[in-house]
Design an enzyme around this catalytic site. Sequence first.
Site, short mmCIF file in Angstrom:
data_model
loop_
_atom_site.label_atom_id
_atom_site.label_comp_id
_atom_site.label_asym_id
_atom_site.label_seq_id
_atom_site.Cartn_x
_atom_site.Cartn_y
_atom_site.Cartn_z
N GLY A 86 -36.48 -21.13 -10.29
CA GLY A 86 -37.68 -20.90 -11.08
C GLY A 86 -37.67 -19.49 -11.64
NE ARG A 87 -43.36 -17.65 -12.84
CZ ARG A 87 -44.14 -18.72 -12.72
NH1 ARG A 87 -44.13 -19.64 -13.67
NH2 ARG A 87 -44.92 -18.89 -11.66
CB ILE A 88 -38.63 -15.62 -7.95
CG1 ILE A 88 -40.08 -15.17 -8.11
CG2 ILE A 88 -37.90 -14.72 -6.95
CD1 ILE A 88 -40.91 -15.27 -6.84
NE ARG A 108 -39.40 -29.27 -8.14
CZ ARG A 108 -40.71 -29.17 -8.26
NH1 ARG A 108 -41.50 -30.08 -7.71
NH2 ARG A 108 -41.26 -28.17 -8.93
CB THR A 168 -37.54 -12.94 -0.86
OG1 THR A 168 -36.91 -13.64 -1.94
CG2 THR A 168 -36.61 -11.85 -0.35
NE ARG A 170 -45.64 -18.38 1.23
CZ ARG A 170 -45.71 -17.43 0.33
NH1 ARG A 170 -44.66 -16.62 0.14
NH2 ARG A 170 -46.82 -17.27 -0.39
CD GLU A 199 -44.76 -14.38 7.09
OE1 GLU A 199 -45.61 -13.95 6.29
OE2 GLU A 199 -43.54 -14.27 6.92
CG HIS A 220 -44.73 -11.92 3.59
ND1 HIS A 220 -45.15 -13.16 3.98
CD2 HIS A 220 -44.64 -11.98 2.24
CE1 HIS A 220 -45.31 -13.94 2.93
NE2 HIS A 220 -45.01 -13.24 1.85
N GLY A 222 -42.08 -8.34 -0.01
CA GLY A 222 -41.33 -8.54 -1.25
C GLY A 222 -42.12 -8.22 -2.50
#
Length: 258
Positions: A86-88, A108, A168, A170, A199, A220, A222
Site C-alpha cells: 500500500g502507501r507505506i 491482495r 512496523t 501491527r 503490547e 511503537h 514508527g
Amino acid sequence: LIANFGNGVDNIDIAAAAEKGIIVTNTPNVLTEDTADMTMGLMIAVARRFDEGIDAMREGRFRGWSPTWMLGRRIWGKRLGIVGMGRIGTAVARRARAFGLSIHYHNRSRVSEQVEQELDATYWESLDQMLSRVDVVSVNCPHTPATFHLLSARRIALMRPGSIIVNTARGEIIDQDALVKALQEDQLAGAGLDVLEHEPAVSEDLMALSRQGKAVILPHMGSATIEGRQEMGERVIINIRTWMDGHRPPDRILASMV
C-alpha cells in the site's frame, strides 16, 4: 462519530459501529513517510548491529577497530520482500531501491504497471514463494482478521537462513512465539520490531533476544514525529468539523474496507 487519532482502526469494531449508525474516521496519508523511514532504519539497524554497537560504547567495551569485531550483514544487493504494497509499502520500496535492494512484494492485488516499472518490482501472488526467496521481509499490511498471524510458524520456517524480518505494521500479523523460536534457534539472522503482538507487554524471551543482539525492539514509535502528530490532529479536527456541519467526513472508514 468515532474520530480515531491514528491510521489503524483495529482498535474499533467497525461492524458494530456501522450497525449503530456510528461513523468511524481515521488519519490516513500523514504517517506514510515517517513509518517508511522507521522501517528502513530498522532494516539497517538489524543488519549492521547498531543496537549492540551503541551498548558497547555505553558500557565502555570499545577497544579500537578490529577487522572481525561487530560484523554485520550488507544490505546492498539483497532482495527485499514487502508484505502489503500500500502507501507505506510503496514508500519503503522507494527507499530500499536507493539502498540497492531489489524489490519483491506480495499484495491482495498487483500495483499499477507504472509503479512496478518505477520500482522494478516483482509481484508474487504466492506469499510462501516470496518468503522463501528474499533476504529481508518487511511487514506493511494492515491488521485484519485475514492477516492475523499471516506470518505463521509454517511461513516463518520458509524464510531463508540468515534472513531478517522487520515489522512496523501491527504485532498481531506475526506469530510472535514462532518468531521468538526461530530467532532462538538461529533460523533467522535478526528481527526489527516496532510493534508487538501483546503490547504494551514485552515478553521476557524477546527482551533476552534483544540483549543477545538478535532483535531490535522499539516502543511503537514508527509515526512518532512532531510533524506527523500535528498532521494527525489536524485530520481529526477536519473529520469532526465536517461531520458536525452535516457532511460526510473525508476519512470515513467503511466495513468493506477492513
